[in-house]
Write an enzyme that holds these catalytic residues in place. Sequence first.
Site, PDB file in Angstrom:
ATOM      1  N   ASP A  68       0.834  -1.206   0.000  1.00  0.00           N
ATOM      2  CA  ASP A  68       0.000   0.000   0.000  1.00  0.00           C
ATOM      3  C   ASP A  68       0.866   1.253   0.000  1.00  0.00           C
ATOM      4  O   ASP A  68       2.007   1.253   0.479  1.00  0.00           O
ATOM      5  CB  ASP A  68      -0.973   0.006   1.179  1.00  0.00           C
ATOM      6  CG  ASP A  68      -0.287  -0.033   2.543  1.00  0.00           C
ATOM      7  OD1 ASP A  68       0.753  -0.715   2.667  1.00  0.00           O
ATOM      8  OD2 ASP A  68      -0.792   0.619   3.474  1.00  0.00           O
ATOM      9  N   GLU A 133       0.019  -0.909   5.911  1.00  0.00           N
ATOM     10  CA  GLU A 133       1.091  -0.332   6.713  1.00  0.00           C
ATOM     11  C   GLU A 133       0.927   1.176   6.801  1.00  0.00           C
ATOM     12  O   GLU A 133       1.179   1.779   7.840  1.00  0.00           O
ATOM     13  CB  GLU A 133       2.457  -0.673   6.113  1.00  0.00           C
ATOM     14  CG  GLU A 133       3.635  -0.428   7.062  1.00  0.00           C
ATOM     15  CD  GLU A 133       4.213   0.980   7.006  1.00  0.00           C
ATOM     16  OE1 GLU A 133       5.027   1.325   7.877  1.00  0.00           O
ATOM     17  OE2 GLU A 133       3.845   1.760   6.092  1.00  0.00           O
TER      18      GLU A 133
END
EC number: 3.5.1.18
Length: 376
Positions: A68, A133
């Site tokens: 991400d 994250e």
Amino acid sequence: MNPTLELACELIRRNSTTPDDAGCQELMIARLERIGFTVERMRFGEVDNFWARRGSDSPTLCFAGHTDVVPTGPLTAWHSDPFEPVERDGHLFGRGAADMKASLAAFVTAIEDFVAGHPDHKGSIALLVTSDEEGVAVHGTRAVVETLAARGETFDWCIVGEPTSARQFGDTIKNGRRGSLSGKLTVKGVQGHIAYPHLARNPVHLLAPALAELAAIRWDEGNAHFPPTSWQVSNIHGGTGATNIIPGTVEVQFNFRFSTEQTADGLKNAVHSLLDRHGLDYELEWNLSGNPFLTATGDLIAAIETAVKDVTGIMPELNTSGGTSDGRFIKDVCREVVEFGPLNATIHKVNECVAVEDVPKLSEIYRRTLASLLAR
């Protein structure tokens, strides 16, 4: 094009704004399965994760990272489409180029090269990859680690591919991180007309001496690996916005970044004791994002230090500065955890980029580390 750069470009093209993976993990999984990895997909909520492993014996070297990326910000501020990788002036531009799709690509190509030369390597190679994250980080690495811990699965070494280099590629290895403890404090008073303070109790005034005392405390002196513990106020809010009303409550948000000289419980107790001593009527909510961790010495540090020096000519510095990372979760199932990756000067900014020449070097550093630890 260099294979690592080519894979990095393929990953950048996928708009994986947190928590969306956008197919990045399946791209990696397909290549890992071709070289003998067993892959376990772990989806929690809206978050995609996978745990991949080649081998079943110890020792195990794990590579960990996230697919991400943070939002792009205003597209008009970018020189080019953030999800269309562009090479310009010796740099590869795109959202996630440095944080951390170059590292993900380097993981895969380093492992491919190592396995080609050492198909019967010692121990095991593993990957832990998440799409959570940059967001709340609840259903990502934390959830995977909890799953592994519940079944008694641990590993020996882990390299997190965070962009750690500060001034030039290879200058910094993170061998630990400070803990992060946040508090949301609400102090209660009595609301009233500002012209009649004797009929009210101003919570801002009541809190001010306690805040001043907290700000003045020297919590510790740090140690050889960590700077002193820091306490900082991040937000203060009180009142209705009107200028003639004494507020009924004031809310303060604060954060500790703490070293191994402290514990979360110890810091909590100290704050509560101080607030109680000031006689405040308050509520305090705590959120522990992660405890500090440290890998002071060990085989992993020796291996990656040597690899960095051999590839870049630089002897990297070990330090623990910066924010938190997923290493704070991984430490619970891994003996030695370090972070190493490209320059971090443009991460989370518009026109994020990574030096083109650094990407294949990163793969080679990871490959040499693998060889040092797992080659027969």
